[in-house]
Design an enzyme around this catalytic site. Sequence first.
Site, PDB file in Angstrom:
ATOM      1  N   GLU A 191       4.039  52.484 106.418  1.00 14.51           N
ATOM      2  CA  GLU A 191       4.216  51.743 105.168  1.00 14.51           C
ATOM      3  C   GLU A 191       5.320  50.703 105.308  1.00 14.51           C
ATOM      4  O   GLU A 191       5.206  49.590 104.780  1.00 14.51           O
ATOM      5  CB  GLU A 191       4.533  52.706 104.032  1.00 14.51           C
ATOM      6  CG  GLU A 191       3.345  53.567 103.619  1.00 14.51           C
ATOM      7  CD  GLU A 191       3.677  54.539 102.518  1.00 14.51           C
ATOM      8  OE1 GLU A 191       2.770  54.901 101.761  1.00 14.51           O
ATOM      9  OE2 GLU A 191       4.853  54.958 102.415  1.00 14.51           O
ATOM     10  N   ASP A 239       4.401  50.522 100.581  1.00 14.48           N
ATOM     11  CA  ASP A 239       3.568  51.462  99.833  1.00 14.48           C
ATOM     12  C   ASP A 239       2.760  50.726  98.766  1.00 14.48           C
ATOM     13  O   ASP A 239       1.552  50.941  98.611  1.00 14.48           O
ATOM     14  CB  ASP A 239       4.455  52.535  99.208  1.00 14.48           C
ATOM     15  CG  ASP A 239       3.677  53.482  98.314  1.00 14.48           C
ATOM     16  OD1 ASP A 239       2.809  54.201  98.834  1.00 14.48           O
ATOM     17  OD2 ASP A 239       3.932  53.501  97.095  1.00 14.48           O
TER      18      ASP A 239
END
EC number: 3.1.26.3
Length: 233
Positions: free
Chosen positions: A115, A43
């Site tokens: 992610e 992320d």
Amino acid sequence: MNHLNKLMERLGHQFNNLELLKIALTHRSSGADNNERLEFLGDSVLGFIIASELYQRRPQAREGDLSRMRASMVNGDELAQMSTKLGINEYLQLGVGEQKSGGKRRRSILADALEAIVGSIYIDAGLETCRRCVLNWYGERVDDLSKLSPKKDAKSLLQEWLQARRLPLPTYEVKITGEAHAQTFTVNCYVKGLPHKTEGVNTTRRRAEQIAAKRFLELLDDGKGDGITERDQ
């Protein structure tokens, strides 16, 4: 032939440590050694890569506009669509319950897996290789960064609308239903002194809030919601 070779070809990276990719594809419902930590890392890495590209390509943009443009590039819907396009859903490792409930199509799981893969590539080969992969996934959208319009999300627009009229800020009441692995968020939006009340329902709290805020704006002023995004912030 390793069953992950086709996926690595799509990703544009041959892993030195294949175990990293396997972990990135493993949802927490499947066991203890899952992709949550890689997702956490990915992320941040993904956000940095997109922020860096925006900084380079939009030298005149303000900080707030850059933040909104980045959010439009890394929101859950965008990542879930990209995950499906890359075929990541075909390789996800889920628990039995999650599989039966359609986990391989769930937006949040798809976005989280992407992610996690970003995080795994970063660990396996470093930032530059990771950057190359990510920008290749985005394809033409990267070239469009120089023309990207910084749209404001519905919650921000609603807050600005109310502040301009010196009205109280909105209240968002959240109700959560469902099992931990398949939660549904129902958000009611209202403003003290106004008769309106709207509802947003989604698998993430942030998106449910955006939906409720957009509907509230549409009630306040017919057509006010046109062009407003309901993306996660």
